[in-house]
Write a protein that holds these residues in place. Structure first.
Motif, PDB file in Angstrom:
ATOM      1  N   ALA A   1       0.816  -1.218   0.000  1.00  0.00           N
ATOM      2  CA  ALA A   1       0.000   0.000   0.000  1.00  0.00           C
ATOM      3  C   ALA A   1       0.855   1.275   0.000  1.00  0.00           C
ATOM      4  O   ALA A   1       0.684   2.146  -0.856  1.00  0.00           O
ATOM      5  CB  ALA A   1      -0.961  -0.003   1.189  1.00  0.00           C
ATOM      6  N   GLU A   2       1.791   1.378   0.936  1.00  0.00           N
ATOM      7  CA  GLU A   2       2.625   2.585   1.016  1.00  0.00           C
ATOM      8  C   GLU A   2       3.425   2.804  -0.255  1.00  0.00           C
ATOM      9  O   GLU A   2       3.546   3.923  -0.754  1.00  0.00           O
ATOM     10  CB  GLU A   2       3.622   2.461   2.182  1.00  0.00           C
ATOM     11  CG  GLU A   2       3.015   2.713   3.540  1.00  0.00           C
ATOM     12  CD  GLU A   2       4.064   2.641   4.655  1.00  0.00           C
ATOM     13  OE1 GLU A   2       5.269   2.488   4.337  1.00  0.00           O
ATOM     14  OE2 GLU A   2       3.670   2.729   5.827  1.00  0.00           O
ATOM     15  N   ILE A   3       4.003   1.718  -0.749  1.00  0.00           N
ATOM     16  CA  ILE A   3       4.865   1.787  -1.931  1.00  0.00           C
ATOM     17  C   ILE A   3       4.071   2.198  -3.168  1.00  0.00           C
ATOM     18  O   ILE A   3       4.466   3.096  -3.916  1.00  0.00           O
ATOM     19  CB  ILE A   3       5.555   0.414  -2.146  1.00  0.00           C
ATOM     20  CG1 ILE A   3       6.558   0.178  -1.020  1.00  0.00           C
ATOM     21  CG2 ILE A   3       6.215   0.320  -3.519  1.00  0.00           C
ATOM     22  CD1 ILE A   3       7.012  -1.262  -0.882  1.00  0.00           C
ATOM     23  N   VAL A   4       2.919   1.549  -3.355  1.00  0.00           N
ATOM     24  CA  VAL A   4       2.111   1.838  -4.541  1.00  0.00           C
ATOM     25  C   VAL A   4       1.574   3.261  -4.477  1.00  0.00           C
ATOM     26  O   VAL A   4       1.547   3.979  -5.478  1.00  0.00           O
ATOM     27  CB  VAL A   4       0.982   0.800  -4.682  1.00  0.00           C
ATOM     28  CG1 VAL A   4      -0.017   1.216  -5.748  1.00  0.00           C
ATOM     29  CG2 VAL A   4       1.577  -0.576  -5.013  1.00  0.00           C
ATOM     30  N   ARG A   5       1.168   3.683  -3.269  1.00  0.00           N
ATOM     31  CA  ARG A   5       0.661   5.048  -3.113  1.00  0.00           C
ATOM     32  C   ARG A   5       1.736   6.056  -3.522  1.00  0.00           C
ATOM     33  O   ARG A   5       1.474   7.008  -4.249  1.00  0.00           O
ATOM     34  CB  ARG A   5       0.230   5.288  -1.658  1.00  0.00           C
ATOM     35  CG  ARG A   5      -0.642   6.522  -1.480  1.00  0.00           C
ATOM     36  CD  ARG A   5      -1.058   6.721  -0.017  1.00  0.00           C
ATOM     37  NE  ARG A   5      -1.608   5.518   0.581  1.00  0.00           N
ATOM     38  CZ  ARG A   5      -1.098   4.889   1.647  1.00  0.00           C
ATOM     39  NH1 ARG A   5      -0.032   5.364   2.268  1.00  0.00           N
ATOM     40  NH2 ARG A   5      -1.663   3.793   2.111  1.00  0.00           N
ATOM     41  N   ALA A   6       2.958   5.831  -3.095  1.00  0.00           N
ATOM     42  CA  ALA A   6       4.040   6.779  -3.378  1.00  0.00           C
ATOM     43  C   ALA A   6       4.449   6.772  -4.846  1.00  0.00           C
ATOM     44  O   ALA A   6       4.912   7.791  -5.371  1.00  0.00           O
ATOM     45  CB  ALA A   6       5.249   6.452  -2.506  1.00  0.00           C
ATOM     46  N   LEU A   7       4.274   5.645  -5.512  1.00  0.00           N
ATOM     47  CA  LEU A   7       4.802   5.517  -6.883  1.00  0.00           C
ATOM     48  C   LEU A   7       3.714   5.540  -7.957  1.00  0.00           C
ATOM     49  O   LEU A   7       4.017   5.382  -9.127  1.00  0.00           O
ATOM     50  CB  LEU A   7       5.637   4.241  -6.997  1.00  0.00           C
ATOM     51  CG  LEU A   7       6.883   4.197  -6.097  1.00  0.00           C
ATOM     52  CD1 LEU A   7       7.530   2.814  -6.134  1.00  0.00           C
ATOM     53  CD2 LEU A   7       7.883   5.280  -6.518  1.00  0.00           C
ATOM     54  N   ASP A   8       2.465   5.736  -7.552  1.00  0.00           N
ATOM     55  CA  ASP A   8       1.366   5.722  -8.514  1.00  0.00           C
ATOM     56  C   ASP A   8       1.186   7.112  -9.116  1.00  0.00           C
ATOM     57  O   ASP A   8       0.123   7.728  -9.018  1.00  0.00           O
ATOM     58  CB  ASP A   8       0.082   5.260  -7.823  1.00  0.00           C
ATOM     59  CG  ASP A   8      -1.030   4.982  -8.839  1.00  0.00           C
ATOM     60  OD1 ASP A   8      -0.696   4.583  -9.964  1.00  0.00           O
ATOM     61  OD2 ASP A   8      -2.209   5.168  -8.490  1.00  0.00           O
ATOM     62  N   ARG A   9       2.224   7.610  -9.723  1.00  0.00           N
ATOM     63  CA  ARG A   9       2.202   8.937 -10.341  1.00  0.00           C
ATOM     64  C   ARG A   9       3.302   8.935 -11.386  1.00  0.00           C
ATOM     65  O   ARG A   9       4.151   8.054 -11.381  1.00  0.00           O
ATOM     66  CB  ARG A   9       2.452   9.998  -9.286  1.00  0.00           C
ATOM     67  CG  ARG A   9       3.797   9.853  -8.599  1.00  0.00           C
ATOM     68  CD  ARG A   9       3.855  10.716  -7.366  1.00  0.00           C
ATOM     69  NE  ARG A   9       2.840  10.280  -6.412  1.00  0.00           N
ATOM     70  CZ  ARG A   9       2.512  10.939  -5.304  1.00  0.00           C
ATOM     71  NH1 ARG A   9       3.071  12.087  -5.042  1.00  0.00           N
ATOM     72  NH2 ARG A   9       1.617  10.463  -4.480  1.00  0.00           N
ATOM     73  N   PRO A  10       3.282   9.925 -12.283  1.00  0.00           N
ATOM     74  CA  PRO A  10       4.311   9.920 -13.331  1.00  0.00           C
ATOM     75  C   PRO A  10       5.710   9.947 -12.723  1.00  0.00           C
ATOM     76  O   PRO A  10       6.003  10.740 -11.832  1.00  0.00           O
ATOM     77  CB  PRO A  10       4.020  11.210 -14.101  1.00  0.00           C
ATOM     78  CG  PRO A  10       2.574  11.483 -13.844  1.00  0.00           C
ATOM     79  CD  PRO A  10       2.324  11.019 -12.442  1.00  0.00           C
ATOM     80  N   LEU A  11       6.538   9.032 -13.172  1.00  0.00           N
ATOM     81  CA  LEU A  11       7.927   8.993 -12.724  1.00  0.00           C
ATOM     82  C   LEU A  11       8.789   9.700 -13.762  1.00  0.00           C
ATOM     83  O   LEU A  11       8.315  10.045 -14.852  1.00  0.00           O
ATOM     84  CB  LEU A  11       8.381   7.536 -12.572  1.00  0.00           C
ATOM     85  CG  LEU A  11       7.609   6.699 -11.547  1.00  0.00           C
ATOM     86  CD1 LEU A  11       8.032   5.238 -11.618  1.00  0.00           C
ATOM     87  CD2 LEU A  11       7.819   7.248 -10.140  1.00  0.00           C
ATOM     88  N   ALA A  12      10.021   9.904 -13.431  1.00  0.00           N
ATOM     89  CA  ALA A  12      10.941  10.561 -14.358  1.00  0.00           C
ATOM     90  C   ALA A  12      10.988   9.796 -15.686  1.00  0.00           C
ATOM     91  O   ALA A  12      10.817   8.572 -15.714  1.00  0.00           O
ATOM     92  CB  ALA A  12      12.341  10.622 -13.745  1.00  0.00           C
ATOM     93  N   ARG A  13      11.168  10.541 -16.765  1.00  0.00           N
ATOM     94  CA  ARG A  13      11.383   9.968 -18.099  1.00  0.00           C
ATOM     95  C   ARG A  13      10.272   9.039 -18.542  1.00  0.00           C
ATOM     96  O   ARG A  13      10.517   8.102 -19.316  1.00  0.00           O
ATOM     97  CB  ARG A  13      12.723   9.215 -18.137  1.00  0.00           C
ATOM     98  CG  ARG A  13      13.920  10.127 -17.811  1.00  0.00           C
ATOM     99  CD  ARG A  13      15.091   9.375 -17.259  1.00  0.00           C
ATOM    100  NE  ARG A  13      15.790   8.615 -18.276  1.00  0.00           N
ATOM    101  CZ  ARG A  13      16.807   9.077 -19.006  1.00  0.00           C
ATOM    102  NH1 ARG A  13      17.234  10.316 -18.824  1.00  0.00           N
ATOM    103  NH2 ARG A  13      17.390   8.332 -19.894  1.00  0.00           N
ATOM    104  N   GLY A  14       9.052   9.274 -18.019  1.00  0.00           N
ATOM    105  CA  GLY A  14       7.916   8.450 -18.460  1.00  0.00           C
ATOM    106  C   GLY A  14       8.007   7.001 -18.043  1.00  0.00           C
ATOM    107  O   GLY A  14       7.314   6.132 -18.589  1.00  0.00           O
ATOM    108  N   CYS A  15       8.877   6.702 -17.084  1.00  0.00           N
ATOM    109  CA  CYS A  15       8.946   5.321 -16.591  1.00  0.00           C
ATOM    110  C   CYS A  15       7.700   5.024 -15.776  1.00  0.00           C
ATOM    111  O   CYS A  15       7.037   5.917 -15.266  1.00  0.00           O
ATOM    112  CB  CYS A  15      10.201   5.135 -15.734  1.00  0.00           C
ATOM    113  SG  CYS A  15      11.722   5.175 -16.706  1.00  0.00           S
ATOM    114  N   ARG A  16       7.372   3.736 -15.654  1.00  0.00           N
ATOM    115  CA  ARG A  16       6.147   3.371 -14.949  1.00  0.00           C
ATOM    116  C   ARG A  16       6.430   2.229 -13.974  1.00  0.00           C
ATOM    117  O   ARG A  16       7.225   1.333 -14.266  1.00  0.00           O
ATOM    118  CB  ARG A  16       5.079   2.952 -15.952  1.00  0.00           C
ATOM    119  CG  ARG A  16       4.700   4.087 -16.884  1.00  0.00           C
ATOM    120  CD  ARG A  16       3.749   3.653 -17.946  1.00  0.00           C
ATOM    121  NE  ARG A  16       4.213   2.489 -18.688  1.00  0.00           N
ATOM    122  CZ  ARG A  16       4.991   2.553 -19.776  1.00  0.00           C
ATOM    123  NH1 ARG A  16       5.413   3.711 -20.236  1.00  0.00           N
ATOM    124  NH2 ARG A  16       5.351   1.453 -20.388  1.00  0.00           N
TER     125      ARG A  16
END
Lengths: 298, 298
Positions: free
Chosen positions: B119-134
């Motif tokens: 939950a914590e990890i997905v919440r923090a990373l569920d947004r555009p990352l650098a260079r369009g990485c996902r």
């Protein structure tokens, strides 16, 4: 602790006279009794292994896997020619069965059991039995959550501990004979008083069983498909027989309750550390547990 | 439950296009990262497997067991040519490491992890990352209490479950690609929300761990020589890393505490039944646990 490991002969009779075992009788050929029979036969340690039980289906299964050379439902006939009798029945029936064996065995026959608790049994049987037969308690710390002779294994006792619980009345020769017996099946043998034994196994056997049972009981069924090897191993013992374990917990009530109380408090301490986000406390508990666990071996 | 099993291809790309994996980068080549590398290499699924880590000794061990084709301590260089990046570091570092990977990977690179909470990890990373990485979260329900690439096994994921935790923002193509990836390593793949995942593993993974820890912590050291296979199995998880598990319990605090509370009450109920010699109550608890446990499998 008052008990000591017997650095026993690694094979039948080495370091001592070879016991002549023309005939071993096993009352109750389930997992333990069946495994004793299988080990005796595969190691060529007994000419005849008589399996004695109440149910034909179990006796048939014991014959089929090769755990016994013959079977009978007639206890008197089954033990009549035995050099040694093992009573491998649920603990609630051991005392009665040992007394019955003594009434029908040859005079002076040595009888042992494989019960998971010892104090009640040894107290009841530490007196002259019929026909001069004698009882010394055994507890092989080996087994499985699986029951029945179909799960018997000739190597079930290999490298495992067997606790003998002689009393002041026990004859040294009987105790040594049982040491050679279990050693010949591959076990390491230690002697303890029945009281010491029961206190120790409350922690090393009965508490783990209770923990596995409580774990299996509370995991919501809908999450079971996500069970990994961790839950599998931790809850394995909960697959054991409810009937047998009700008897074991009852027979060792006081020590089991004390161990459970201590376990409860440790779980509470863990929960408090989690709830209070007390990482250093949490890590201390985890580290202490790891040190202890690493000493157990794999 | 809102999750479903993917009856996935049993081999890489079967039932779909074969993914081209010239280069997979694995950040953190411990037991999980090392096993992924080993499985990729032994199955011929990736041309190059780059192991990225901080410690030369770990990287050397990963090379020695054949888990990686090359190693580096320079994350930027290590991920520069990767088609897929796996971040297999302790959960407390995953978010930071994924962000760093995104800054240095090729534009649009898919990144996943192997964290035990989501939950914590997905919440923090569920947004555009650098260079369009996902990023899409993974949790392989596989492992061991043993750490380090020297314990890596190519078959660690064989027949085990891997949970993917896509969100509404996740691209279907990314999720399908990860499904094929883990399936190719022998795993069965299911999708769940991160919240559902965390609630479920509190019961199936974190509670068993806590039970094993509490058990190992309370068994008196003087009785450890009497430990049989029962205690060995039940306490096995307590051999895990205190550092990693402190992080896991902290990250899933609420669900772990709830599971521990329920477990405490069950232990209390067991103790009460033992103390009160309530055999029928005891047998009911044991029977219910056995039914549940028998559904888990061996």
């Amino acid at each position: 602790m008052g008990w000591f490991r017997v650095f026993a002969c690694s094979w039948w009779g080495s370091g001592g006279a070879v016991d002549s075992l023309d005939c071993v009788a096993i009352v109750g050929v389930g997992l333990i009794g069946g495994s004793v029979g299988l080990a005796l036969r595969q190691r060529g340690l007994a000419e005849t292994v008589v399996g004695i039980g109440r149910r034909q289906s179990t006796l048939r299964a014991a014959r089929r896997v090769g755990a016994v050379t013959r079977t009978t439902r007639d206890l008197a006939a089954g033990v009549a020619r035995a050099d040694l009798v093992l009573v491998c029945v649920p603990i609630g029936s051991i005392v009665e069965q040992v007394r019955r064996v003594a009434e029908h065995a040859r005079p002076g026959t040595l009888i042992t059991d494989a019960g998971s608790t010892k104090a009640e049994i040894v107290r009841a049987l530490d007196r002259p039995l019929a026909r001069g037969c004698r009882f010394v308690g055994s507890h092989p710390l080996a087994g499985s959550e699986k029951a029945g002779p179909q799960h018997a294994r000739a190597d079930l006792f290999q490298g495992r501990l067997v606790v003998l619980t002689p009393t002041r009345r026990s004859r040294p020769g009987d105790v040594e004979r049982l040491e050679r017996f279990w050693s010949a099946l591959g076990a390491e043998v230690v002697r303890m008083t029945a009281a010491e034994h029961d206190r120790a196994v409350a922690w090393t056997s009965h508490l783990p069983h209770a923990a596995a049972v409580a774990l299996a009981a509370v995991v919501p069924g809908r999450y079971l498909p996500l069970a990994g090897t961790g839950l599998e191993d931790t809850s394995r013992l909960a697959g054991g027989s409810p009937e047998l374990w009700t008897q074991i917990f009852a027979a060792n009530r006081r020590h089991v309750a004390a161990a459970l109380r201590r376990f409860e408090r440790q779980i509470q301490a863990l929960r408090a550390a989690v709830e209070q986000e007390n990482s250093s406390r949490l890590k201390r508990i985890l580290s202490r547990a790891k040190t202890k666990r690493d000493a157990v071996g794999s």
